[in-house]
Write a protein that holds these residues in place. Structure first.
Motif, PDB file in Angstrom:
ATOM      1  N   GLU B 151       0.736  -1.280   0.000  1.00 30.37           N
ATOM      2  CA  GLU B 151      -0.016   0.005   0.197  1.00 30.37           C
ATOM      3  C   GLU B 151       0.727   1.171  -0.009  1.00 30.37           C
ATOM      4  N   ALA B 152       1.848   1.100   0.960  1.00 26.38           N
ATOM      5  CA  ALA B 152       2.947   2.397   0.507  1.00 26.38           C
ATOM      6  C   ALA B 152       3.173   2.790  -0.829  1.00 26.38           C
ATOM      7  N   MET B 153       3.565   1.897  -1.560  1.00 28.64           N
ATOM      8  CA  MET B 153       3.797   2.084  -2.734  1.00 28.64           C
ATOM      9  C   MET B 153       2.630   2.630  -3.487  1.00 28.64           C
ATOM     10  N   LEU B 154       1.529   2.114  -3.432  1.00 26.83           N
ATOM     11  CA  LEU B 154       0.269   2.632  -4.192  1.00 26.83           C
ATOM     12  C   LEU B 154      -0.319   3.947  -3.661  1.00 26.83           C
ATOM     13  N   LYS B 155       0.157   4.224  -2.649  1.00 23.53           N
ATOM     14  CA  LYS B 155      -0.658   5.536  -2.021  1.00 23.53           C
ATOM     15  C   LYS B 155       0.312   6.828  -2.879  1.00 23.53           C
ATOM     16  N   THR B 156       1.404   6.369  -3.555  1.00 26.42           N
ATOM     17  CA  THR B 156       1.947   7.227  -4.456  1.00 26.42           C
ATOM     18  C   THR B 156       1.459   7.571  -5.684  1.00 26.42           C
ATOM     19  N   CYS B 157       0.744   6.632  -6.190  1.00 28.27           N
ATOM     20  CA  CYS B 157       0.301   6.925  -7.634  1.00 28.27           C
ATOM     21  C   CYS B 157      -0.785   8.064  -7.535  1.00 28.27           C
ATOM     22  N   PHE B 158      -1.750   8.096  -6.755  1.00 30.91           N
ATOM     23  CA  PHE B 158      -2.716   9.090  -7.084  1.00 30.91           C
ATOM     24  C   PHE B 158      -2.270  10.588  -6.896  1.00 30.91           C
ATOM     25  N   PRO B 159      -1.507  10.891  -6.069  1.00 32.61           N
ATOM     26  CA  PRO B 159      -0.841  12.233  -6.076  1.00 32.61           C
ATOM     27  C   PRO B 159      -0.359  12.650  -7.271  1.00 32.61           C
ATOM     28  N   CYS B 160       0.368  11.939  -7.686  1.00 34.53           N
ATOM     29  CA  CYS B 160       1.045  12.321  -9.185  1.00 34.53           C
ATOM     30  C   CYS B 160       0.275  12.350 -10.229  1.00 34.53           C
ATOM     31  N   HIS B 161      -0.803  11.332 -10.304  1.00 37.34           N
ATOM     32  CA  HIS B 161      -1.464  11.385 -11.623  1.00 37.34           C
ATOM     33  C   HIS B 161      -2.741  12.834 -11.395  1.00 37.34           C
ATOM     34  N   GLN B 162      -2.462  13.545 -10.258  1.00 37.35           N
ATOM     35  CA  GLN B 162      -3.478  14.460 -10.050  1.00 37.35           C
ATOM     36  C   GLN B 162      -2.913  15.570 -10.798  1.00 37.35           C
ATOM     37  N   ALA B 163      -1.530  15.567 -11.422  1.00 41.73           N
ATOM     38  CA  ALA B 163      -1.286  16.776 -12.177  1.00 41.73           C
ATOM     39  C   ALA B 163      -1.886  16.725 -13.619  1.00 41.73           C
ATOM     40  N   ILE B 164      -2.591  15.662 -14.017  1.00 44.67           N
ATOM     41  CA  ILE B 164      -3.449  15.417 -15.280  1.00 44.67           C
ATOM     42  C   ILE B 164      -4.908  15.551 -15.103  1.00 44.67           C
ATOM     43  N   LYS B 165      -5.485  16.386 -14.059  1.00 40.47           N
ATOM     44  CA  LYS B 165      -6.623  16.379 -13.757  1.00 40.47           C
ATOM     45  C   LYS B 165      -7.592  17.081 -15.042  1.00 40.47           C
ATOM     46  N   ASP B 166      -7.022  17.564 -16.046  1.00 43.08           N
ATOM     47  CA  ASP B 166      -7.791  18.005 -17.237  1.00 43.08           C
ATOM     48  C   ASP B 166      -7.991  16.982 -18.235  1.00 43.08           C
ATOM     49  N   ARG B 167      -7.384  15.651 -17.884  1.00 51.34           N
ATOM     50  CA  ARG B 167      -7.638  14.434 -18.848  1.00 51.34           C
ATOM     51  C   ARG B 167      -7.693  13.136 -17.989  1.00 51.34           C
ATOM     52  N   ASP B 168      -8.429  13.529 -16.751  1.00 42.49           N
ATOM     53  CA  ASP B 168      -9.018  12.697 -16.046  1.00 42.49           C
ATOM     54  C   ASP B 168      -8.089  11.839 -15.430  1.00 42.49           C
ATOM     55  N   LEU B 169      -6.809  12.330 -14.834  1.00 45.97           N
ATOM     56  CA  LEU B 169      -5.552  11.669 -14.281  1.00 45.97           C
ATOM     57  C   LEU B 169      -4.867  10.675 -15.000  1.00 45.97           C
ATOM     58  N   VAL B 170      -5.186  10.694 -16.503  1.00 44.56           N
ATOM     59  CA  VAL B 170      -4.528   9.904 -17.491  1.00 44.56           C
ATOM     60  C   VAL B 170      -3.563  10.408 -18.167  1.00 44.56           C
ATOM     61  N   PHE B 171      -2.327  10.060 -18.086  1.00 41.36           N
ATOM     62  CA  PHE B 171      -1.173  10.489 -18.809  1.00 41.36           C
ATOM     63  C   PHE B 171      -1.081  10.293 -20.303  1.00 41.36           C
ATOM     64  N   THR B 172      -1.420   9.015 -20.556  1.00 39.87           N
ATOM     65  CA  THR B 172      -1.112   8.559 -21.844  1.00 39.87           C
ATOM     66  C   THR B 172      -2.180   8.973 -22.760  1.00 39.87           C
ATOM     67  N   ARG B 173      -1.519   9.462 -24.068  1.00 44.17           N
ATOM     68  CA  ARG B 173      -2.687  10.038 -24.902  1.00 44.17           C
ATOM     69  C   ARG B 173      -2.735   8.916 -26.130  1.00 44.17           C
ATOM     70  N   TYR B 174      -3.698   8.771 -26.736  1.00 45.52           N
ATOM     71  CA  TYR B 174      -3.929   7.775 -27.620  1.00 45.52           C
ATOM     72  C   TYR B 174      -3.070   8.148 -29.058  1.00 45.52           C
ATOM     73  N   ALA B 175      -2.439   7.077 -29.538  1.00 50.04           N
ATOM     74  CA  ALA B 175      -1.334   7.239 -30.455  1.00 50.04           C
ATOM     75  C   ALA B 175      -2.225   6.423 -31.908  1.00 50.04           C
ATOM     76  N   PRO B 176      -2.435   7.641 -32.937  1.00 50.17           N
ATOM     77  CA  PRO B 176      -3.304   7.083 -34.209  1.00 50.17           C
ATOM     78  C   PRO B 176      -2.921   6.217 -34.744  1.00 50.17           C
TER      79      PRO B 176
END
Lengths: 176, 176
Positions: B151-176
């Protein structure tokens, strides 16, 4: 699964399907020269992943190698040579640093796929149709207009792929 | 399509399916802390490709981001936020130079996927279950034994992903 079938079909203009069903029309005039794949196999963007790669140098891209159902089955079962009906697709995109990711990682380290680049390539296995090129039909379609590369370029595929005779001319290994 | 269904099911032990159907069992004791995904989503290796990437530095891997049907549909249609049922998978492999490819290209330039590395990660969208982490359940399974990270590692996921709030926390963009 209906959605997958739908997507497979939806991405394909009827003209494309017809052209794909008859790529050997060049044989009708008795031409014995190498035959290349002249239409983009439908639905390839929905195929499953074989592996990924990065090419530096002039190519400077990130790539994904996808396979149709016949290809994936052969890879997973270790079937060699690949059976007729196998199609392997090589997609590629610009190798772009991601400032967004780097900021999150706290260091410059992240490279992601940008716009399509280096064309889309296919190897289509038909041991009768493509007998003069090891049973493989080679194809390259430009990423901008989808048009096939000229024969001069396609003639360079087979000689290089012969380096991998013991894996039926296929460079890419399956990434588990 | 039957083959795909078969492969999807064949790769999954029954215990895994049962565990996946009930990942929220930690809620039974009234625990309000973050909830993480505790079982590997079945069939993920058969999902379609979203994009590819390369991480340098300590990670030093090649990665593929795959999505289940809900994820792919949302990406292609530009749906934000991602709907419940979306699952995004991040696979990764060792970043290996390919001597075989380099010989063919005539220069050192080619890097391919080696053995699995950096674990397998998932984001599972369930806006009710994972309400405390933006509607996403985060998961990391070690590539060697398939066990979930602590859990200690998993708790680090959400804080970083919050940087991408305008894409619903998902960093990866679709590659056409």
């Amino acid at each position: 699964m209906r959605r997958i079938v739908f997507v497979l079909m939806a991405g394909v203009a009827l003209a494309g399907v017809v052209a794909y069903m008859a790529p050997a029309s060049g044989q009708a005039d008795g031409e014995a020269a190498p035959i290349f794949v002249t239409a983009i196999p439908p639905g390839y963007r929905d195929w499953r992943l074989i592996s990924v790669a990065h090419e530096e140098g002039d190519l400077n891209d990130l790539r994904a190698i996808l396979g149709n159902d016949v290809a994936i089955k052969a890879y997973r079962e270790g079937t060699l040579p690949f059976p007729d009906g196998t199609i392997i697709a090589r997609l590629a995109w610009s190798y772009n640093p991601s400032e967004e990711n780097n900021k999150t990682f706290g260091r410059p380290q992240s490279f992601v796929a940008g716009p399509p680049k280096s064309g889309v390539q296919f190897m289509v296995k038909d041991s009768k149709k493509y007998v003069s090129t090891g049973g493989w039909g080679f194809a390259h379609f430009h990423e901008d207009d989808g048009k096939p590369a000229d024969e001069a370029m396609l003639k360079t595929c087979f000689p290089c792929h012969q380096a991998i005779k013991d894996r039926d001319l296929v460079f890419t290994r399956y990434a588990p």
